[in-house]
Each structure stands twice: as structure tokens, then as C-alpha cells.
Design a protein around this motif. Sequence first.
Motif, PDB file in Angstrom:
ATOM      1  N   ALA A 126      31.605  -0.971  -2.497  1.00 35.96           N
ATOM      2  CA  ALA A 126      30.310  -1.397  -1.969  1.00 35.96           C
ATOM      3  C   ALA A 126      30.044  -2.886  -2.173  1.00 35.96           C
ATOM      4  N   GLY A 127      31.075  -3.694  -2.438  1.00 39.49           N
ATOM      5  CA  GLY A 127      30.870  -5.135  -2.611  1.00 39.49           C
ATOM      6  C   GLY A 127      30.305  -5.764  -1.344  1.00 39.49           C
ATOM      7  N   PRO A 128      29.533  -6.876  -1.459  1.00 34.83           N
ATOM      8  CA  PRO A 128      29.294  -7.672  -2.672  1.00 34.83           C
ATOM      9  C   PRO A 128      28.243  -7.109  -3.611  1.00 34.83           C
ATOM     10  N   SER A 129      27.658  -5.946  -3.284  1.00 35.50           N
ATOM     11  CA  SER A 129      26.669  -5.351  -4.176  1.00 35.50           C
ATOM     12  C   SER A 129      27.335  -4.857  -5.452  1.00 35.50           C
ATOM     13  N   LYS A 130      26.525  -4.684  -6.491  1.00 38.86           N
ATOM     14  CA  LYS A 130      27.007  -4.184  -7.762  1.00 38.86           C
ATOM     15  C   LYS A 130      26.274  -2.884  -8.106  1.00 38.86           C
ATOM     16  N   ILE A 131      27.020  -1.930  -8.620  1.00 37.53           N
ATOM     17  CA  ILE A 131      26.451  -0.645  -9.034  1.00 37.53           C
ATOM     18  C   ILE A 131      26.608  -0.527 -10.542  1.00 37.53           C
ATOM     19  N   VAL A 132      25.520  -0.367 -11.247  1.00 41.93           N
ATOM     20  CA  VAL A 132      25.558  -0.168 -12.690  1.00 41.93           C
ATOM     21  C   VAL A 132      25.264   1.302 -12.961  1.00 41.93           C
ATOM     22  N   VAL A 133      26.181   1.968 -13.633  1.00 40.30           N
ATOM     23  CA  VAL A 133      26.046   3.395 -13.918  1.00 40.30           C
ATOM     24  C   VAL A 133      26.015   3.596 -15.428  1.00 40.30           C
ATOM     25  N   SER A 134      25.044   4.343 -15.909  1.00 42.69           N
ATOM     26  CA  SER A 134      25.079   4.770 -17.313  1.00 42.69           C
ATOM     27  C   SER A 134      25.281   6.278 -17.334  1.00 42.69           C
ATOM     28  N   SER A 135      26.196   6.721 -18.162  1.00 45.45           N
ATOM     29  CA  SER A 135      26.525   8.146 -18.210  1.00 45.45           C
ATOM     30  C   SER A 135      27.154   8.476 -19.544  1.00 45.45           C
ATOM     31  N   ARG A 136      26.794   9.616 -20.093  1.00 49.35           N
ATOM     32  CA  ARG A 136      27.400  10.039 -21.354  1.00 49.35           C
ATOM     33  C   ARG A 136      28.840  10.499 -21.149  1.00 49.35           C
ATOM     34  N   LEU A 137      29.210  10.796 -19.891  1.00 46.84           N
ATOM     35  CA  LEU A 137      30.589  11.118 -19.543  1.00 46.84           C
ATOM     36  C   LEU A 137      30.974  10.270 -18.335  1.00 46.84           C
ATOM     37  N   THR A 138      32.234   9.857 -18.270  1.00 43.97           N
ATOM     38  CA  THR A 138      32.686   9.070 -17.132  1.00 43.97           C
ATOM     39  C   THR A 138      33.018  10.000 -15.972  1.00 43.97           C
ATOM     40  N   PRO A 139      32.365   9.829 -14.819  1.00 45.26           N
ATOM     41  CA  PRO A 139      32.651  10.705 -13.664  1.00 45.26           C
ATOM     42  C   PRO A 139      34.125  10.672 -13.288  1.00 45.26           C
ATOM     43  N   ARG A 140      34.678  11.832 -13.022  1.00 41.73           N
ATOM     44  CA  ARG A 140      36.095  11.948 -12.667  1.00 41.73           C
ATOM     45  C   ARG A 140      36.416  11.172 -11.401  1.00 41.73           C
ATOM     46  N   ALA A 141      35.462  11.048 -10.493  1.00 43.13           N
ATOM     47  CA  ALA A 141      35.693  10.349  -9.235  1.00 43.13           C
ATOM     48  C   ALA A 141      35.992   8.870  -9.441  1.00 43.13           C
ATOM     49  N   LEU A 142      35.626   8.329 -10.595  1.00 36.58           N
ATOM     50  CA  LEU A 142      35.834   6.911 -10.864  1.00 36.58           C
ATOM     51  C   LEU A 142      37.088   6.648 -11.691  1.00 36.58           C
ATOM     52  N   MET A 143      37.861   7.707 -11.979  1.00 41.03           N
ATOM     53  CA  MET A 143      39.067   7.584 -12.795  1.00 41.03           C
ATOM     54  C   MET A 143      40.279   8.079 -12.000  1.00 41.03           C
ATOM     55  N   ASN A 144      41.458   7.532 -12.310  1.00 39.97           N
ATOM     56  CA  ASN A 144      42.670   8.028 -11.663  1.00 39.97           C
ATOM     57  C   ASN A 144      43.275   9.166 -12.479  1.00 39.97           C
ATOM     58  N   SER A 145      44.442   9.648 -12.059  1.00 42.24           N
ATOM     59  CA  SER A 145      45.059  10.800 -12.732  1.00 42.24           C
ATOM     60  C   SER A 145      45.458  10.495 -14.165  1.00 42.24           C
ATOM     61  N   SER A 146      45.572   9.220 -14.497  1.00 45.07           N
ATOM     62  CA  SER A 146      45.916   8.823 -15.874  1.00 45.07           C
ATOM     63  C   SER A 146      44.667   8.532 -16.695  1.00 45.07           C
ATOM     64  N   HIS A 147      43.505   8.878 -16.158  1.00 48.54           N
ATOM     65  CA  HIS A 147      42.211   8.666 -16.827  1.00 48.54           C
ATOM     66  C   HIS A 147      41.936   7.185 -17.076  1.00 48.54           C
ATOM     67  N   VAL A 148      42.390   6.362 -16.139  1.00 46.82           N
ATOM     68  CA  VAL A 148      42.113   4.929 -16.156  1.00 46.82           C
ATOM     69  C   VAL A 148      41.173   4.642 -14.989  1.00 46.82           C
ATOM     70  N   ALA A 149      40.223   3.744 -15.196  1.00 42.97           N
ATOM     71  CA  ALA A 149      39.266   3.412 -14.137  1.00 42.97           C
ATOM     72  C   ALA A 149      39.991   2.932 -12.888  1.00 42.97           C
ATOM     73  N   VAL A 150      39.560   3.429 -11.722  1.00 49.18           N
ATOM     74  CA  VAL A 150      40.188   3.042 -10.461  1.00 49.18           C
ATOM     75  C   VAL A 150      39.846   1.587 -10.158  1.00 49.18           C
ATOM     76  N   PRO A 151      40.631   0.915  -9.305  1.00 47.25           N
ATOM     77  CA  PRO A 151      40.314  -0.466  -8.933  1.00 47.25           C
ATOM     78  C   PRO A 151      38.901  -0.575  -8.383  1.00 47.25           C
ATOM     79  N   GLY A 152      38.184  -1.576  -8.856  1.00 45.16           N
ATOM     80  CA  GLY A 152      36.796  -1.754  -8.439  1.00 45.16           C
ATOM     81  C   GLY A 152      35.803  -1.220  -9.441  1.00 45.16           C
TER      82      GLY A 152
END
Length: 729
Positions: free
Chosen positions: A99-125
Motif C-alpha cells: 500500500a505504499g507510499p502510505s504506511k500501516i501501523v499494526v499493533s497485535s499481541r500475535l503476528t498475523p500469519r498473512a504477514l509472515m512467510n513459511s519460515s516465520h520471517v516477515a514478508v517483504p514490505g
Amino acid sequence: MMADFCCHALVYMTQKPIAQFRRMRPKILGEYLVGELQQRPWLVVLDGLERVLVAYHRHDAAQVLDADAAFAVDQMSGRDPCAAIRSDDDELLRRLVAAGPSKIVVSSRLTPRALMNSSHVAVPGVRRQILTGLRPVDAEAMIRRCGVVGDSQAIRAYLQQNCDCHPLVVGALAGLINDYPYDRGNFDRWVRDLNGGMALDLGKLDLVKRQNHILLAAIDALSPNSRRLLHLLSILQSAVDFKTLEGLSLDREAPAHPSGGIGDPEMKSSDRPSLRDIVAIVRDIEKRGLLQYDAAEKRYDLHPVVRGVAAAQLAHEETRQLGQNVVDYFTSKPHDPWDKVDTLEGVADGIQVVSAFVRMRRYSEAFQALEGDLANALYFNLRAHAEILSLVRGFFPGGWDEEPVLSDPAECWYLLNLTAASMSPTSEQKAQELFQRAIVVSLEASIIGSLYISLVGLAGALDERSREADITRLCSLASELAQVSRDPELVFMWKLREYKHSIVRGDWQSAESLWSQIESMGRDWTPGNYRPGEAEGQRALQLFYQGSLTEEVLSKAEGIAERAKNRTLTKMLREIRGEWSLMHGEFSQAIEHFSRALVMYRENGFASQYCEARHTLARFLAGNEFDATGEADRMNASSVRGAIAIAELWKALGKPEKAIQFAELAYCSAKAVRLCASRHQLDTATAILSELGASVPTLPEKVPYQEIVFRWEIRVRSLIDTLRSQLVN
């Protein structure tokens, strides 16, 4: 959930009315929002996003501790705890990454799976930041603003070591220090006093336990009335206004508390908290950093950490006493009849009552509060499957594989069947297991009507592509059972079901014969078994297929559906209205009818490729300026009627090869699911192919599927034979 966020964000960004966005399906909403975010730089904050995740899909989500959330498992059907409850929300989160150039700030007690890859590393972006507390200098400034004084270095070191400068805990500590009777607000003296800071005994605890221990100490330091109100708030599901706080505090019917105070009927009227007392109590809890106030919403709430710590502290006896107070207050509030409700907010009080009873482990009373109108409103009016599952999960403390904690077989059957029906759209295998358990319970208790309902439910949960023979056999058993039951309601349900199937088959002679019988049988049946207007809606569908629908028939069905808040029927009738308008060239009316149907789908968390394609076709035929080809390109068919609608859209757009592709898909799918695909749909797909000069696809021979005979079927057959012999005698 995320669809609501999209609507409100778009209203703010575009200054357009929210009704315009509620007509869009979640996927289109997400694309629209991302487009706005890409055009201009926006800062969007999503706070507390964990509530859309599977880990919080439970009846006690509001009371989950952070430490427990980190090890959460799905209490429904084995899904990833960090996945979204609704798949559309996962897709939207993935879109927001770009969604650039906008910025999305998310606070969550758990990291959403949609934002992580299969190795549990944050996806690009995505940049994942584990939040720590404030900087020591900022934490010191915060505690000093609360009136605390003392040595700067000592304050910073204490806050860093014992709570990682977490602002929530810093506020709670400020409350403790300001309450120190020997020298209010003096940190240096408080921290060295055996009756002050040293009494916390934090030395042997890890950081998380230290934070929770400090919060517990802050809660224990409250006056009895303040602590009791805090505990009352901890067992609520959500934020409340002051009127609710006042009502909970002044409730005279709650059982006595041994120490007296709020909720104690043994107190004299003159000793009960006055309005001024309640205001003082609320201010006291606020001052100690334990209660939050949302000025925009004018509601009070506990921070999730405080709620979790406070709820975990409650003993069963206090939970029982305070829970009764909650039940008494919310059951005494006037509300619209549940069967007339059409929003989740409208059933919030009922959900709170059921949740409170479950928390008190008074499961039978919780069931009585849920059964009937409330459950019907959630299931039929709102199609709130996710909310039903999170609510009924409390009746299964050992998990779905254990029996519900109810002694009455009829109540156990009801919960098993309701759970299976609610789970069927998302977890077919588990739904089938629950339907079978419901069948066994109804067999053992000889509850004929319940057995019929679960047989039909199980048939509907099976895969029609591979289990056609099993579905046919189960439906046959259900039909025979209804015919020998001597139960007029079951006979009506059976005849109505046969009527629907005759419409699907295009057997108009049988349909007319059955309708003449159904028309004279009355409609005063159990609400959970028959929804008002269902028969009239099927009559409208039959006549539409036959080309003889009249305004009188359609209006009659619409009126009944509207009065009964029958959303499923209302949706179907709006679609029929849309089709009828298209047929007569009334494209603007068609747009309106399909728009309203789309809103209903979205509100229930579902998408409809059929309705979306019809809506796009109506706009195109009306001459509206928009990228119709682009919208068609994004459509994928997952149903026969969806494929037909997309085929007709491509045909109108002048793309015969695309139209043929989807018409062939519709034809093949209709042949594969003969039990649920109507003759009308098959004929329509064939007509499209013929009009475009394409031949009907040659299908491979269907591989015979080995029937699976359920272990309990012989018992059902035996029961039917027994009932038949009694009928003869």
C-alpha cells in the motif's frame, strides 16, 4: 471485521457515504482501499489486530492473558492460531503490504500469519518490531506527571528492571506509590519500606511475572468497592458506557458479597453506593491507571492485560457472585425481540448473558439463554457462524471431541447440531463428525424430530461431487422417518424439502402437486425448523424459472421475509428481483437489487461471485462508465450459478472465448453436482454454449464412488421399521 475497517477508512479518505462501500464485496473493498493508499500517503493505525485472529476465536477472548496468547491453539478446528478468522481478512492484510507510499501501523499481541512467510520471517514490505516499554527517561517523566517524586536514577533503574518501563505498569506503580500512607508519592521511601515496595517481593520473578505481580498488587490496593467494580468489568465482553457501570453497581438483586459493597443485597439502602460514590470509584480506578475512557465513544474499558490479570485472579465464588450481577443487569434491560434483530449489536446483551453463565459454569442456564430465539437470530438473521462457534465453545471445555457439559440429551443434541451447522461452511470434516454425534444422541434418546434434522444436516455437509450416493441414501432415510413419524411438523418439513428438490430438478408437475399440499398445511412451526416465508420464497423461485412470476407472489414473499428478519430469504428474493429487472431491461433497478444483496453477503462475511457478476452486468447494460472488463477479469467462479453469471457477463462484453470458458465450467460443474445444481442452471449453460456456436463438453465417465455406510444407519433403519409397524397397527 476488516471489511468494516475498509468501509470506515474509505469514508474518511473519500468523504463518500458509507452505504456506497457496504455494497462492495470484501475483495473489491480491499482493492479500492489499497488504491486510495497508493494514490496519496496516509498513515493508518490498526490497534489490537489480534482480535481478528483464530487464537482469539473463543468465548473468553476478552480475558485471554498475554502469556497464554503466545501459546494459543485453535479451539475450533485446527487452524493456524495466527491466521485470520475470516479468510478475506488474511487476503486484505496481504494487500495492505503493497500500500505504499502510505504506511500501516499494526499493533497485535500475535503476528498475523498473512504477514509472515513459511519460515516465520516477515514478508517483504513488513517490518516486525517487538515492542518494549518506554525509554527510562520517558517512563520517569510519566510517573512524575502522576505526582511521584524521588531520586531520578533510582526511579529509572526500578522501572527498567521491574516492568521494562511498560506504560500500563508504570501507571499502576504510580497509583501504588501515591497510595503509600506514610508519605504519599515518595518513591524513595516507598521502595525501601517492607510495607511498601519491598512487599512486592519481585526479586525471584521473571519480567512478565513481575509486570503481572505489580498489576495484581495495584488491584489488591483498591478499596473493596473499586476492586469489585474492576472485577465486574473484567468479566464483560467489551467496553460499556457509564449508564451500564451505574446499573451494574446499583443492582440490588445480586447475591451478597462477604465483605459487603457493590452487589450486596444485605446492605441497607442508605449504605449502597450513590451516584456520587460510583463516580468516585470510577475516578479512583482511572487514577491508578487501571481503567481507560474513550472520549469519542464515551465508553469505559480495561486494557486487555488488566482484564486478563483481573479475570485470572477471580475465584469461582466471586465469579459466581459478580456473574449473577452481570446476568441480572443485562436480562433486566429492555431489548427488541431477538427474532427481529438484524445487527450483532442488537444481540450483544444476550451474548453477554450466555458468556457470564458459562463463566460461572452454570451451563444449563447458559443453554436456556442461548436456545431458541437468540441462537436463531445469530444463525438465521445474522449468519454469524464465527460468533456462534466462539460462544458455544464454552460448553465444550474439553474441546470439540468431548461431549458438551449438559446432562439433558435434548440440550446436548441441540448444541452438537448448532455447532455442526455453524462449522459446516469452514470445516466440513469436523461438521460431519459433530452431525454424526448429534444423530447418535437423538437415536439414544429417541428424539425423532432431532434425528431428522441431523440426518438432513449431515447430508448437506457431505461433498456432493464424491458422496452423491451417500447423500441420496441419507435423504431417503430422513424422508422415510418423516413419513412414519406422525409428526405434522416433520411431514411439513419433508414436503417442503421435496418441493425444493422438484424445483431443482425442473419437475414442475411434482412441484405443483407438492405446493398444493404445502399451501394448506399452515406455517405455525418451530422457528428453528422453519423460517417464515421459506415456502413462499421457493414458490417465487419456481414461478420465476417457469417464466410466470407475478408481482403479487414476489411481494408476498418479500413482506413475510422482511417482517421475520429472514436474511437468507431476503437475499434470495433480492436476487430474483435483480434477475427479473434484468429480464425486463430495467437496469437501474437491477443495480439496486443486486447492490442490496451484496451488502447482505458482505455483512455475513461471505462473497458471491454470482451476485458480483450480475451487479457488474447491470451497470454495464445501464451504460455506467467503469472498467467492466477489469472487474470481470478479477472474477473466479466457485459455484455453478457464479460461472453462468460470469459467462453471461463476458458474452455481453463481447468476449465469446471467455464466455465459452465459463459456460463450459458451469456445465461440467452442474453435471458433477447433480443433486444441488438446478435444471435451470444446466439449461442456461447449454443455451449460452449453443448461442456462441460451441458444443456441449464431453465429460469422462464418472468413477463410481464406494458408498460409506455409517455405523448408526442400521439403528435408524430399525427405528423407521418400528415406527412403520406401529403406524400400521
